[in-house]
Design a protein around this motif. Structure first.
Motif, PDB file in Angstrom:
ATOM      1  N   LEU A 192       0.761  -1.138  -0.070  1.00 52.31           N
ATOM      2  CA  LEU A 192      -0.085  -0.120   0.072  1.00 52.31           C
ATOM      3  C   LEU A 192       0.606   1.338   0.108  1.00 52.31           C
ATOM      4  N   ALA A 193       1.017   1.558  -1.212  1.00 52.90           N
ATOM      5  CA  ALA A 193       1.936   3.248  -1.249  1.00 52.90           C
ATOM      6  C   ALA A 193       0.910   4.488  -0.984  1.00 52.90           C
ATOM      7  N   ALA A 194       1.494   5.518  -0.606  1.00 50.87           N
ATOM      8  CA  ALA A 194       0.704   6.714  -0.445  1.00 50.87           C
ATOM      9  C   ALA A 194      -0.257   7.026  -1.588  1.00 50.87           C
ATOM     10  N   ARG A 195      -1.537   7.120  -1.282  1.00 55.16           N
ATOM     11  CA  ARG A 195      -2.529   7.428  -2.356  1.00 55.16           C
ATOM     12  C   ARG A 195      -2.585   6.580  -3.547  1.00 55.16           C
ATOM     13  N   SER A 196      -2.572   5.363  -3.360  1.00 56.70           N
ATOM     14  CA  SER A 196      -2.627   4.224  -4.210  1.00 56.70           C
ATOM     15  C   SER A 196      -3.525   3.049  -3.604  1.00 56.70           C
TER      16      SER A 196
ATOM     17  N   THR B 205       6.304   3.051   2.051  1.00 59.28           N
ATOM     18  CA  THR B 205       5.246   2.022   1.487  1.00 59.28           C
ATOM     19  C   THR B 205       4.974   1.011   2.731  1.00 59.28           C
ATOM     20  N   LYS B 206       3.761   0.345   2.624  1.00 55.75           N
ATOM     21  CA  LYS B 206       3.350  -0.577   3.758  1.00 55.75           C
ATOM     22  C   LYS B 206       3.206  -1.832   2.754  1.00 55.75           C
ATOM     23  N   LEU B 207       4.388  -2.581   3.809  1.00 56.55           N
ATOM     24  CA  LEU B 207       4.230  -3.970   3.225  1.00 56.55           C
ATOM     25  C   LEU B 207       3.260  -4.819   4.082  1.00 56.55           C
ATOM     26  N   CYS B 208       2.194  -5.495   3.456  1.00 58.27           N
ATOM     27  CA  CYS B 208       1.178  -5.904   4.365  1.00 58.27           C
ATOM     28  C   CYS B 208       1.182  -7.685   3.945  1.00 58.27           C
ATOM     29  N   ILE B 209       0.337  -8.413   4.745  1.00 56.42           N
ATOM     30  CA  ILE B 209       0.231  -9.769   4.628  1.00 56.42           C
ATOM     31  C   ILE B 209      -1.192 -10.114   4.689  1.00 56.42           C
ATOM     32  N   ALA B 210      -1.713 -11.027   4.041  1.00 58.50           N
ATOM     33  CA  ALA B 210      -2.854 -11.555   4.161  1.00 58.50           C
ATOM     34  C   ALA B 210      -3.157 -12.877   4.024  1.00 58.50           C
ATOM     35  N   PHE B 211      -3.867 -13.559   4.940  1.00 60.26           N
ATOM     36  CA  PHE B 211      -4.035 -15.031   4.877  1.00 60.26           C
ATOM     37  C   PHE B 211      -5.458 -15.325   4.962  1.00 60.26           C
ATOM     38  N   ASN B 212      -5.563 -16.253   3.644  1.00 57.11           N
ATOM     39  CA  ASN B 212      -6.945 -16.737   3.438  1.00 57.11           C
ATOM     40  C   ASN B 212      -8.068 -17.113   4.611  1.00 57.11           C
ATOM     41  N   LYS B 213      -7.354 -17.717   5.585  1.00 58.48           N
ATOM     42  CA  LYS B 213      -8.010 -18.236   6.744  1.00 58.48           C
ATOM     43  C   LYS B 213      -8.146 -17.107   7.959  1.00 58.48           C
TER      44      LYS B 213
ATOM     45  N   ILE C  44       5.706  -0.744   7.983  1.00 58.70           N
ATOM     46  CA  ILE C  44       5.872   0.397   7.140  1.00 58.70           C
ATOM     47  C   ILE C  44       7.555   0.278   6.648  1.00 58.70           C
ATOM     48  N   ILE C  45       7.925   0.629   5.432  1.00 55.78           N
ATOM     49  CA  ILE C  45       9.375   0.653   5.206  1.00 55.78           C
ATOM     50  C   ILE C  45       9.596   2.107   5.100  1.00 55.78           C
ATOM     51  N   HIS C  46      10.393   2.644   5.798  1.00 51.43           N
ATOM     52  CA  HIS C  46      10.745   4.046   5.778  1.00 51.43           C
ATOM     53  C   HIS C  46      12.298   4.342   6.190  1.00 51.43           C
ATOM     54  N   ARG C  47      12.821   5.553   5.961  1.00 53.15           N
ATOM     55  CA  ARG C  47      14.030   5.875   6.373  1.00 53.15           C
ATOM     56  C   ARG C  47      14.211   6.261   7.831  1.00 53.15           C
TER      57      ARG C  47
END
Length: 126
Positions: A64-68, A106-114, A123-126
């Motif tokens: 999930l990037a800003a405004r996307s 950028t937000k690096l996210c995970i989704a599990f189907n269960k 959040i990946i940041h400086r």
């Protein structure tokens, strides 16, 4: 002596604010967690875990990037089941040789189907 304390506190705060960039994070939300390792804006490994071992457990990574809108960066991967005493966990692992670079914030996210609704993001940041 009373004036030295605010100066020392301001100096310590400034030193903490100028820490080097990093991509290391561990985030938990509900039954799901994500652990990210890397350096700077580069991510080398991502581990995802979920409490429990339901049959057919799969996970995928998205950003999930800003405004996307969300952008899938991996397909669905089958989880492996591990048991430690009374703890049962489903685990997935991604490793990118040489790392994978993401834009700042950028937000690096995970989704599990269960585990619908439990989608932690690091959040990946400086």
């Amino acid at each position: 002596m009373k004036r030295i304390l605010p100066v020392a506190l301001a100096t310590a705060t400034l030193a903490l604010c100028t820490a080097p960039a990093h991509a290391n994070a561990t985030v938990e939300e509900g039954r799901v967690g994500i652990h990210v390792q890397g350096h700077g804006l580069r991510v080398d490994t991502v581990d995802g875990y979920m409490d429990g071992q339901p049959a057919g457990t799969r996970a995928q990574l998205y950003t999930l990037a800003a405004r996307s809108t969300p952008h899938n960066i991996t397909g669905w991967q089958n989880a492996t089941h591990h048991t430690w005493g009374l703890t049962k966990t489903s685990i997935v692992h991604w490793y990118w040789k040489g790392g994978r670079t993401f834009p700042d914030g950028t937000k690096l996210c995970i989704a599990f189907n269960k585990a619908p609704g439990d989608n932690p993001c690091a959040i990946i940041h400086r």
